[in-house]
Enzyme design. Sequence first.
Site, PDB file in Angstrom:
ATOM      1  N   ASP A 515       0.838  -1.205   0.000  1.00 23.25           N
ATOM      2  CA  ASP A 515       0.000   0.000   0.000  1.00 23.25           C
ATOM      3  C   ASP A 515       0.870   1.251   0.000  1.00 23.25           C
ATOM      4  O   ASP A 515       0.453   2.303   0.451  1.00 23.25           O
ATOM      5  CB  ASP A 515      -0.981   0.005   1.180  1.00 23.25           C
ATOM      6  CG  ASP A 515      -0.292  -0.138   2.520  1.00 23.25           C
ATOM      7  OD1 ASP A 515       0.954  -0.105   2.559  1.00 23.25           O
ATOM      8  OD2 ASP A 515      -0.996  -0.291   3.535  1.00 23.25           O
ATOM      9  N   HIS A 516       2.069   1.119  -0.561  1.00 20.02           N
ATOM     10  CA  HIS A 516       3.023   2.221  -0.565  1.00 20.02           C
ATOM     11  C   HIS A 516       2.976   2.952  -1.902  1.00 20.02           C
ATOM     12  O   HIS A 516       3.789   2.718  -2.794  1.00 20.02           O
ATOM     13  CB  HIS A 516       4.428   1.705  -0.254  1.00 20.02           C
ATOM     14  CG  HIS A 516       4.516   0.991   1.055  1.00 20.02           C
ATOM     15  ND1 HIS A 516       5.327  -0.097   1.277  1.00 20.02           N
ATOM     16  CD2 HIS A 516       3.849   1.202   2.223  1.00 20.02           C
ATOM     17  CE1 HIS A 516       5.179  -0.523   2.519  1.00 20.02           C
ATOM     18  NE2 HIS A 516       4.281   0.253   3.106  1.00 20.02           N
ATOM     19  N   VAL A 517       2.005   3.842  -2.020  1.00 23.47           N
ATOM     20  CA  VAL A 517       1.855   4.652  -3.226  1.00 23.47           C
ATOM     21  C   VAL A 517       2.484   6.020  -2.980  1.00 23.47           C
ATOM     22  O   VAL A 517       2.399   6.563  -1.886  1.00 23.47           O
ATOM     23  CB  VAL A 517       0.379   4.792  -3.609  1.00 23.47           C
ATOM     24  CG1 VAL A 517      -0.187   3.452  -4.047  1.00 23.47           C
ATOM     25  CG2 VAL A 517      -0.457   5.338  -2.464  1.00 23.47           C
TER      26      VAL A 517
END
Length: 589
Positions: A515-517
């Site tokens: 979930d590392h955008v």
Amino acid sequence: MKRPKADVVVIGLGWSGSLMCEELTRAGLNVVAIDRGPWTDTSTHTPPAVDADELRWASRKELLRKPRDLTTTFRNTVDQIAVPQRDFGVYELGGGVGGAGFHWAGMAWRFSPWDFQVRSKTIERYGLKRAEDGEMQLQDWGITYDELEPFYDRWERIAGISGKAGNLKGEIQSEGNPFEGPRQRDYPTPPLKTLRMMELFNKGAKDLGLHPFTIPVANISQAYVNPLGVSMGPCTYCGFCLYYGCGNYSKSSPQACIFPTLMRRENFSVITEACVTRINKSSDGKTATGVTYIDAKGNEVEQPADIICSTAFIVDNVRLLLTSGIGQPYDPRTQEGVVGRNFSFQTVSGADMWFEDDQINPFIGAGGLGSQIDDYNGDNFDHSELDFIGGAGILTLSRDGQPIAKANNIPPGSPRWGSGFKKAYSKYYQNYGTLFNQGCSMPVKGGYMDLDPNYRDKFGVPLIRLTYDYATSDRNMAKFTMDRSVELAKAMGAAQVSPFNFAAKSFSTAVVASDHVIGGAVMGADPKTSAVNTYLQSWDCHNVFVVGASAFLNNAGYNPTGTVGALAIRTAQAIHQTYVKNPGALVEG
């Protein structure tokens, strides 16, 4: 409705916002924070008396912001029609104040020196052609690791990070990460314990000539009092970290590390359950006068302020700039414009493993506890004969004991129901592990965010439209590191190995590889290619600062939180030490 003017308004009270509020109020500024979610704290919402209910917290994700409050539209290419995503997917935001910092796992990395200078370092080592491949859009950050190092240190002291230095003032230390950038002092607390899966990983890695180390984490290894005077307790290895609040005050979060001090300051206040819809500009358009938000009762309210700090999630930061007319929107056809450019994700691959007759005890662990090798991360290995740049940290974690999630972790071909399923599950609960390759991601010219022309939220504001797919270089890197994880799994003694590669297919916001955008309001030294300068100050409105992972120009093979924290502290110090004395551009463009 119009509120009294503040010195500073901060939009979003997660890690970025809370760190900036602490720094700015300590300097004497009057600060008002506005957060979309409700007030959330440990003693009220997740004390030890509240069960660590996997169905409630990890499956139904009660601590996360509901998808209806962060709907985006998505497509892979500009010739497709974007459609809304109405599930959590890759956007796992916190539902209340504290943001994702309340429910995160706790990995607390620094980016490597190479990550801040990808373009120049690639040209220096491999030539201009490798950096300008026609698809990627590589840029340097405008600052170096050495410039950010003191702020990393400050963040780690506030959060009490546990770990072991691998490079202390240029001297390589045993047990730590030998590939990390030099640090001036060790972590504030020692590393967590080495558990069984980590033992298997460490031995297998060493047998291959690699360099394993314990991951630095925000799961505190011993009692600790941080520089703000806040006390934290030692981790009990319960394993309930990711998607959970920590009732033991052992996992660093804004609630555990900052709020106890911040909420006592008379020059700080917070407005909860309020959605900021725009940043208001002055008549000449060169500065901002405050923000407009919708409160919990549906009223439109103006909050005037001398300084505006947007410290929200990257999607919210970018949408506010676009709806407020601050900065030129990015055009992928011409590569002109600055707001929305350089979105990137993490490129994930790895291998699932099943052992025979071991006792891994996965129910003992912590959110970020594990071992990693950086031998294949960043530019730590020679890419001269390879068809990609960058790499991945290859790691294993000791936190996967949740019974519902573990039901999926049985070998391929095992029955999915009945007595055969029960037999496989009872055996491999104790004998399953995974190698997770957290890979870097290079921005592509066609990867960006803009305002969707077809969809709006309940306030009438256009949704963000995301257009993105993996760079070819990233796909090749994911395959390479997947193969390395298979070699490592076999060296660890796994009886069965099943590799996986999320980048083998087109990117999808619905597939939670990570979930590392990052990106969309990127920093830099050139206003033609960045939305904010190296102090995260808007080139267009000098009293607007846009803080968070939206400033990242590329994604590293590490979690972003430590770098977000360091940049927030650096920006806050620049505001109160320099900007308030002489308002204007902190960097000449």
